[in-house]
Design an enzyme around this catalytic site. Structure first.
Site, short mmCIF file in Angstrom:
data_model
loop_
_atom_site.label_atom_id
_atom_site.label_comp_id
_atom_site.label_asym_id
_atom_site.label_seq_id
_atom_site.Cartn_x
_atom_site.Cartn_y
_atom_site.Cartn_z
N ALA A 1 -4.36 -0.90 -0.47
CA ALA A 1 -3.31 -0.15 -1.16
C ALA A 1 -3.86 1.07 -1.88
O ALA A 1 -3.18 2.07 -2.03
CB ALA A 1 -2.59 -1.05 -2.16
N CYS A 2 -5.09 0.99 -2.34
CA CYS A 2 -5.66 2.13 -3.06
C CYS A 2 -7.14 2.21 -2.72
O CYS A 2 -7.86 1.24 -2.85
CB CYS A 2 -5.47 2.01 -4.56
SG CYS A 2 -6.14 0.51 -5.26
N GLY A 3 -7.57 3.36 -2.30
CA GLY A 3 -8.95 3.52 -1.85
C GLY A 3 -9.90 3.66 -3.01
O GLY A 3 -9.54 3.61 -4.17
#
Length: 277
Positions: free
Chosen positions: A116-118
């Site tokens: 979802a979030c790098g």
């Protein structure tokens, strides 16, 4: 698409018709990928298998670790087996040129990684500017792409999403020429991974900087996606959903034209609208 799709049974409930049907559904695979620099573990990210070398290369570029293909000597899969003794292909080792500074592992940078979030090794907008080797050079007052061409990109992207067509569960990033020609497309369960795969493929093909391209993404435009665009000189980033406030701030300061809510008939241009004809 054997490694990209997993079939499971699901119970579909028709509330209005008061019926239940058990049927097989195709799901996009999500698995961990460990990235090693040399023999040292650097980080682990969750991704859809496929284009893993592009993903690793793009991640290294987005993190400001490499900017020249000659700095990345090799990429290879390391040994790794599942409970059945099958190679998992979930560990990639990158060999960097000796003069490339080795960054701190993710655990020491106090960051988390998921689909979802790098990972973002930068703590501020100023840090993004300092680490980028490819400034956005396209003039902000010179038309790069016509509005009708730009508005049509999400549909072109959607038509070419083979994995999404089967699962409905992945994001996409597409690199386009100003005339609307699709140059490259990558899919992944994570928005940032899809962009890193596009960046990595462009890097490995020695296309950087991407100074005359448009990057179209599914979903929203986060700070990280603007950061990745700015790191490789992309002048226009368009998303089908909303940007965040920090994404707009970074786009404004880095010279990226940021477009949101691009859905065929209308679009919102948040920064540097002069590039949109």
């Amino acid at each position: 698409m054997g490694r990209l799709i997993r079939r499971v049974k699901a119970t579909k409930i028709d509330v209005g018709g008061n019926r239940r049907v058990v049927r097989e559904e195709a799901l996009a695979v999500e698995e961990p990928l460990e990235i090693r620099l040399g023999h040292e573990s650097f980080t682990v990210t969750m991704r859809t298998p496929g284009d893993d070398f592009d993903l690793v290369a793009g991640f290294l570029v987005s993190e400001g670790i490499v900017f020249d293909p000659d700095q990345l000597i090799s990429l290879r899969f390391c040994a790794g087996e599942d409970e059945n003794g099958q190679q998992t292909f979930n560990v990639v080792e990158a060999q960097l040129r000796p003069d490339v500074a080795m960054p701190l592992p993710a655990a020491q940078r106090h960051v988390t990684t998921s689909s979802a979030c790098g990972i973002c090794g930068t703590a501020s907008i100023d840090a993004v500017h300092k680490s980028s080797h490819f400034a956005v050079t396209a003039p902000v007052d010179q038309v790069l792409i016509a509005a009708d061409v730009l508005a049509a990109l999400p549909e072109t992207l959607r038509e070419q999403q083979k994995l999404f067509e089967k699962t409905g569960g992945v994001h996409a990033a597409g690199l386009f020429a100003p005339d609307g020609e699709l140059l490259m497309l990558r899919e992944d369960v994570g928005r940032h991974n899809a962009v890193d795969k596009v960046v990595g493929a462009s890097f490995r093909e020695r296309r950087l900087p991407l100074s005359e391209t448009v990057l179209q993404v599914s979903g929203r435009a986060s700070f990280e996606l603007v950061q990745k665009a700015a790191m490789v000189g992309v002048p226009v980033l368009a998303a089908v959903s909303a940007p965040s406030s920090l994404a707009v701030e970074l786009a404004q300061s880095s010279g990226v034209t940021l477009v949101g809510f691009s859905r065929g008939e209308t679009l919102n241009v948040y920064t540097h609208p002069g590039r949109i004809g």
